[in-house]
Motif scaffolding. Structure first.
Motif, PDB file in Angstrom:
ATOM      1  N   LEU A   1      78.182   9.279  22.076  1.00  0.00           N
ATOM      2  CA  LEU A   1      77.615   9.143  21.806  1.00  0.00           C
ATOM      3  C   LEU A   1      76.716   7.178  21.774  1.00  0.00           C
ATOM      4  CD1 LEU A   1      75.596  11.054  18.854  1.00  0.00           C
ATOM      5  CD2 LEU A   1      75.430  11.764  20.670  1.00  0.00           C
ATOM      6  N   ALA A   2      77.442   6.539  21.022  1.00  0.00           N
ATOM      7  CA  ALA A   2      76.938   4.881  21.945  1.00  0.00           C
ATOM      8  C   ALA A   2      77.102   4.661  23.132  1.00  0.00           C
ATOM      9  CB  ALA A   2      76.980   4.397  20.222  1.00  0.00           C
ATOM     10  N   PRO A   3      78.713   5.249  23.036  1.00  0.00           N
ATOM     11  CA  PRO A   3      79.024   4.485  24.666  1.00  0.00           C
ATOM     12  C   PRO A   3      78.067   5.293  25.860  1.00  0.00           C
ATOM     13  CG  PRO A   3      80.954   5.459  23.137  1.00  0.00           C
ATOM     14  CD  PRO A   3      79.547   5.823  22.904  1.00  0.00           C
ATOM     15  N   PHE A   4      77.685   6.238  25.564  1.00  0.00           N
ATOM     16  CA  PHE A   4      77.130   6.130  27.283  1.00  0.00           C
ATOM     17  C   PHE A   4      75.711   5.714  26.854  1.00  0.00           C
ATOM     18  CE2 PHE A   4      80.203   9.248  25.826  1.00  0.00           C
ATOM     19  CZ  PHE A   4      81.230   9.672  26.815  1.00  0.00           C
ATOM     20  N   LEU A   5      74.289   5.860  25.755  1.00  0.00           N
ATOM     21  CA  LEU A   5      72.880   5.657  25.867  1.00  0.00           C
ATOM     22  C   LEU A   5      72.715   4.283  25.085  1.00  0.00           C
ATOM     23  CD1 LEU A   5      72.657   9.238  23.297  1.00  0.00           C
ATOM     24  CD2 LEU A   5      72.881   8.353  25.910  1.00  0.00           C
ATOM     25  N   GLU A   6      73.538   3.133  24.853  1.00  0.00           N
ATOM     26  CA  GLU A   6      73.395   1.614  24.261  1.00  0.00           C
ATOM     27  C   GLU A   6      73.595   1.468  25.565  1.00  0.00           C
ATOM     28  OE1 GLU A   6      76.285   0.867  21.328  1.00  0.00           O
ATOM     29  OE2 GLU A   6      78.015   0.894  22.042  1.00  0.00           O
ATOM     30  N   GLN A   7      72.778   0.356  25.321  1.00  0.00           N
ATOM     31  CA  GLN A   7      72.893  -0.908  26.587  1.00  0.00           C
ATOM     32  C   GLN A   7      74.113  -1.748  27.048  1.00  0.00           C
ATOM     33  OE1 GLN A   7      70.435  -4.516  25.919  1.00  0.00           O
ATOM     34  NE2 GLN A   7      70.692  -5.262  27.152  1.00  0.00           N
ATOM     35  N   ASP A   8      74.698  -2.187  28.174  1.00  0.00           N
ATOM     36  CA  ASP A   8      75.568  -1.959  28.602  1.00  0.00           C
ATOM     37  C   ASP A   8      76.778  -1.126  28.056  1.00  0.00           C
ATOM     38  OD1 ASP A   8      74.863  -4.827  29.422  1.00  0.00           O
ATOM     39  OD2 ASP A   8      75.217  -5.678  27.110  1.00  0.00           O
ATOM     40  N   ASN A   9      76.505   0.124  28.712  1.00  0.00           N
ATOM     41  CA  ASN A   9      76.962   1.610  28.384  1.00  0.00           C
ATOM     42  C   ASN A   9      78.269   1.607  29.073  1.00  0.00           C
ATOM     43  OD1 ASN A   9      75.976   2.815  30.391  1.00  0.00           O
ATOM     44  ND2 ASN A   9      73.998   2.854  29.330  1.00  0.00           N
ATOM     45  N   PHE A  10      79.220   2.318  28.649  1.00  0.00           N
ATOM     46  CA  PHE A  10      80.269   2.584  29.483  1.00  0.00           C
ATOM     47  C   PHE A  10      80.427   3.159  31.515  1.00  0.00           C
ATOM     48  CE2 PHE A  10      82.976   6.651  30.526  1.00  0.00           C
ATOM     49  CZ  PHE A  10      83.983   5.869  30.885  1.00  0.00           C
ATOM     50  N   LEU A  11      79.511   3.934  31.311  1.00  0.00           N
ATOM     51  CA  LEU A  11      79.183   3.994  32.919  1.00  0.00           C
ATOM     52  C   LEU A  11      78.155   3.443  33.361  1.00  0.00           C
ATOM     53  CD1 LEU A  11      77.767   7.957  31.332  1.00  0.00           C
ATOM     54  CD2 LEU A  11      79.937   7.161  32.594  1.00  0.00           C
ATOM     55  N   GLY A  12      77.752   2.107  32.548  1.00  0.00           N
ATOM     56  CA  GLY A  12      76.662   1.678  33.783  1.00  0.00           C
ATOM     57  C   GLY A  12      75.646   2.020  34.130  1.00  0.00           C
ATOM     58  N   THR A  13      74.988   2.841  33.506  1.00  0.00           N
ATOM     59  CA  THR A  13      73.892   4.048  33.913  1.00  0.00           C
ATOM     60  C   THR A  13      72.657   3.290  33.587  1.00  0.00           C
ATOM     61  OG1 THR A  13      72.423   6.035  33.882  1.00  0.00           O
ATOM     62  CG2 THR A  13      73.744   4.371  31.314  1.00  0.00           C
ATOM     63  N   PRO A  14      71.765   3.526  34.368  1.00  0.00           N
ATOM     64  CA  PRO A  14      70.006   2.948  34.280  1.00  0.00           C
ATOM     65  C   PRO A  14      69.450   3.703  33.661  1.00  0.00           C
ATOM     66  CG  PRO A  14      70.288   4.147  36.191  1.00  0.00           C
ATOM     67  CD  PRO A  14      71.653   4.221  35.460  1.00  0.00           C
ATOM     68  N   TYR A  15      70.172   4.374  33.259  1.00  0.00           N
ATOM     69  CA  TYR A  15      68.923   5.049  31.880  1.00  0.00           C
ATOM     70  C   TYR A  15      68.725   4.578  30.715  1.00  0.00           C
ATOM     71  CZ  TYR A  15      68.333   9.001  27.638  1.00  0.00           C
ATOM     72  OH  TYR A  15      67.173   9.406  27.291  1.00  0.00           O
ATOM     73  N   ALA A  16      67.641   4.878  30.320  1.00  0.00           N
ATOM     74  CA  ALA A  16      67.642   3.835  28.661  1.00  0.00           C
ATOM     75  C   ALA A  16      66.733   4.610  27.550  1.00  0.00           C
ATOM     76  CB  ALA A  16      67.207   2.976  28.794  1.00  0.00           C
ATOM     77  N   ASN A  17      67.071   5.197  26.870  1.00  0.00           N
ATOM     78  CA  ASN A  17      66.160   5.855  25.618  1.00  0.00           C
ATOM     79  C   ASN A  17      65.267   5.114  24.688  1.00  0.00           C
ATOM     80  OD1 ASN A  17      64.780   7.450  23.320  1.00  0.00           O
ATOM     81  ND2 ASN A  17      64.766   8.712  25.117  1.00  0.00           N
ATOM     82  N   PRO A  18      64.510   3.981  24.462  1.00  0.00           N
ATOM     83  CA  PRO A  18      63.850   3.049  23.427  1.00  0.00           C
ATOM     84  C   PRO A  18      64.312   3.524  22.168  1.00  0.00           C
ATOM     85  CG  PRO A  18      62.504   3.578  24.473  1.00  0.00           C
ATOM     86  CD  PRO A  18      63.114   4.203  25.264  1.00  0.00           C
ATOM     87  N   THR A  19      64.157   5.041  21.899  1.00  0.00           N
ATOM     88  CA  THR A  19      64.021   6.041  20.459  1.00  0.00           C
ATOM     89  C   THR A  19      65.563   5.587  20.123  1.00  0.00           C
ATOM     90  OG1 THR A  19      61.891   6.869  20.712  1.00  0.00           O
ATOM     91  CG2 THR A  19      63.630   7.933  19.102  1.00  0.00           C
ATOM     92  N   VAL A  20      66.665   6.099  21.301  1.00  0.00           N
ATOM     93  CA  VAL A  20      67.743   6.633  20.497  1.00  0.00           C
ATOM     94  C   VAL A  20      68.517   5.002  20.395  1.00  0.00           C
ATOM     95  CG1 VAL A  20      70.147   6.810  21.533  1.00  0.00           C
ATOM     96  CG2 VAL A  20      68.232   8.467  21.825  1.00  0.00           C
ATOM     97  N   ARG A  21      68.409   3.666  21.510  1.00  0.00           N
ATOM     98  CA  ARG A  21      68.256   2.584  21.457  1.00  0.00           C
ATOM     99  C   ARG A  21      68.373   1.758  20.456  1.00  0.00           C
ATOM    100  NH1 ARG A  21      68.993   0.125  27.744  1.00  0.00           N
ATOM    101  NH2 ARG A  21      70.932   1.468  28.292  1.00  0.00           N
ATOM    102  N   THR A  22      67.124   1.800  19.732  1.00  0.00           N
ATOM    103  CA  THR A  22      66.800   1.149  18.882  1.00  0.00           C
ATOM    104  C   THR A  22      66.116   1.467  17.325  1.00  0.00           C
ATOM    105  OG1 THR A  22      64.547   1.469  19.405  1.00  0.00           O
ATOM    106  CG2 THR A  22      65.421  -0.669  20.428  1.00  0.00           C
ATOM    107  N   LYS A  23      66.682   2.819  17.363  1.00  0.00           N
ATOM    108  CA  LYS A  23      66.657   4.103  16.016  1.00  0.00           C
ATOM    109  C   LYS A  23      67.224   4.281  16.177  1.00  0.00           C
ATOM    110  CE  LYS A  23      62.804   6.906  13.928  1.00  0.00           C
ATOM    111  NZ  LYS A  23      64.253   7.931  13.794  1.00  0.00           N
ATOM    112  N   LEU A  24      68.066   5.530  16.293  1.00  0.00           N
ATOM    113  CA  LEU A  24      68.842   5.846  15.655  1.00  0.00           C
ATOM    114  C   LEU A  24      69.678   5.961  16.051  1.00  0.00           C
ATOM    115  CD1 LEU A  24      67.282   9.279  18.653  1.00  0.00           C
ATOM    116  CD2 LEU A  24      66.900   8.238  15.525  1.00  0.00           C
ATOM    117  N   ILE A  25      70.516   4.945  16.833  1.00  0.00           N
ATOM    118  CA  ILE A  25      72.030   4.511  16.612  1.00  0.00           C
ATOM    119  C   ILE A  25      71.958   4.059  15.517  1.00  0.00           C
ATOM    120  CG2 ILE A  25      73.915   3.163  18.086  1.00  0.00           C
ATOM    121  CD1 ILE A  25      73.397   3.883  20.305  1.00  0.00           C
TER     122      ILE A  25
END
Length: 534
Positions: A441-465
């Motif tokens: 999960l984290a490698p795809f969803l956190e900042q500076d993720n593996f995919l280099g994706t612009p997708y960002a969900n603040p709930t995931v990044r700041t709370k759930l991870i």
């Protein structure tokens, strides 16, 4: 893990003369003392990959399988899986209730393979080197929760973390935390080429043809002090152009085992009618395949398009047509056998639901058919990739909701283009760094993720991870892990397709085959030995 990949050469036949020579004259055969393992992984030093075996750069399954034989880590995954146990260390543990301080005490008398002492300062140097170099293709993200590294005397190292991270012991078991010496490695510069110097169970001698490693010979390290018990004195990893050439070498007896990667057709054939003296061994596997999306690209920027793709895809038909026994449908980024898995995509979309896909597009006011190109790498994931994407195209176009084209490219061009955002939709694979839901999960969803994706969900990044990483008992991380999977199914920044099954083929008389590859696809050559042919 650019992680994690099965690399298959793009230039068929390029190595045929070298491999013939290896198999007939200089190479070990079935009657020699060396245990020879075949692979279709590609090991190449090039402008885009100058330092394939530097732990600050290496971040794919093939090169990690070389580093695991040659570099020690403080922790390692025990036989049969489970939580990491000490390897170069004799004791590691969190020293606070908040899981923000982690201390390891080294085994006494550790040395590198050249006999020079290995101390806590070497551990600190190795970790800080990976973080300082921070290669864009490398594994430094695995060490991102570290704040500072402190040494206490020659045998104790303390990691002070920025935030609670109960997965940190797992990260210390990866080659990203491989221990190297400042005498052999530059603190700020990658070490180019195919040499490796460490304190692991083996030393390694590389045979290189042009810019490619075609054979790696591993010899028992007489200075090794660690938790692993070697069942052989010498092993060899031999690279092949493709699975067919590798399978023929196994039948001839010029290699003893195939680790990566048998084709779906070979698995079927070996299951139904194995050649005399060869056995097929099924093993648990955690490889996943998925479609990724540049969520800023016009074709897929609207979430409804990605959701409609999730509803329309028929995983079972895809697997039946292309992969057979070697795969199973996957409805989450987290594989079915990993604690915390939830079938989030099935729960939301079902299987091959064209009506639901049509409703999603209609509700969003999106004109059909939606034109979209699916990009894939044609030389990196084995023999079935092109067929897989043709099958996806046929499936999706048959709904009349999409107008899909597919486009293949060599990995050397594909991966840079994908990271730059040139592709709206693309196919990739993932082999986990460690067997925990966090690593799916984290490698795809956190900042500076593996995919280099612009997708960002603040709930995931700041709370759930962060919340999921506070739980030392990984079962207690379940609610946060489940919520992240449901968010992925709702937003569809990635679309999971299938989970792989691992198979190893080996000749009679080789022992330890069942332990030689673990669930996260680590090759463990030290487990292989010789017994009585059956």
């Amino acid at each position: 893990m650019n992680r994690k990949t099965m690399a298959l050469t793009a230039a068929a036949g390029l190595l045929t003369p070298a491999l013939t020579a290896c198999g007939s004259t200089s190479g070990a055969g079935a009657g020699s003392g060396t245990i020879v393992v075949g692979t279709t992984d590609r090991f190449e030093a090039a402008d885009y990959a100058p330092a394939p075996l530097d732990p600050a750069y290496a971040y794919d399954a093939g090169t990690w399988n070389i580093l695991r034989q040659t570099l020690q880590t403080l922790m390692h995954t025990p036989r049969g899986g489970g939580q990491p146990v000490p390897e170069a260390a004799h004791d590691c543990r969190f020293t606070d209730t908040g899981n923000e301080s982690y201390r390891c005490v080294l085994r006494p008398g550790l040395t590198f393979a050249d006999g020079s002492p290995l101390t806590a300062q070497d551990v600190k140097f190795s970790i800080e080197r990976v973080r300082a170099i921070k290669d864009e293709n490398g594994p430094s993200s695995l060490l991102s929760t570290i704040d500072t590294v402190e040494t206490k005397g020659a045998d104790t190292v303390v990691f002070h973390l920025k935030t609670a991270d109960a997965t940190f012991p797992y990260k210390l078991s990866t080659p990203a935390a491989g221990i190297v010496s400042a005498k052999k490695y530059d603190a700020k510069k990658l070490r180019e080429g195919f040499t490796v110097d460490g304190s692991g169970p083996y030393t390694m001698k590389a045979e290189v043809k042009g810019n490619r490693l075609v054979r790696a010979v591993f010899s028992k390290n007489p200075h090794y002090k660690g938790d692993l018990k070697l069942q052989n004195d010498k092993a060899e990893l031999r690279a092949f152009d493709d699975s067919d050439a590798m399978g023929k070498a196994l039948e001839r007896g010029t290699i003893h085992m195939v680790s990566r990667t048998l084709s779906p057709a070979q698995i079927t054939e070996l299951s139904n009618k194995p050649p005399k003296g060869i056995k097929l061994v099924p093993m648990p596997g955690l490889e996943i395949r998925y479609l990724g999306f540049n969520t800023d690209a016009p074709g897929v920027k609207d979430k409804a398009v990605r959701q409609a793709l999730a509803a329309a895809v028929d995983r079972n038909a895809l697997i039946t047509k292309v992969y057979g026994k070697s795969a199973q449908p996957l409805y989450s980024l987290v594989p079915t056998t990993v604690t915390g898995h939830v079938n989030s995509f099935f729960n939301k979309y079902g299987e091959a639901n064209t009506a639901k896909a049509a409703d999603l597009l209609k509700a969003a006011g999106i004109k059909t058919p939606v034109k979209l190109t699916l990009n894939y790498t044609n030389d990196h994931y084995g023999d079935g990739t092109a067929a897989e994407f043709e099958a996806l195209k046929t499936q999706l176009n048959s709904t009349q909701l999409f107008d899909i084209t597919v486009q293949g490219a060599d990995w050397a061009a594909f991966r840079p283009a994908q990271k730059k955002g040139d592709y709206a939709a693309y196919g990739l694979g993932w082999f986990p760094d460690y067997a925990d839901a966090d690593n799916f999960l984290a490698p795809f969803l956190e900042q500076d993720n593996f995919l280099g994706t612009p997708y960002a969900n603040p709930t995931v990044r700041t709370k759930l991870i962060p919340e999921s990483r506070r739980a030392v008992d990984r079962g207690l991380a379940g609610p946060a892990i489940a919520e992240m999977q449901d968010i992925v199914a709702e937003d569809v920044p990635v679309l999971p397709l299938w989970q792989g099954k691992q198979y190893v083929a080996a000749r009679d008389g080789i022992t330890g085959v069942e332990w030689s590859v673990n669930a996260i696809s680590d090759l463990q050559l030290w487990e292989l030995g010789r017994g009585v042919s059956g």
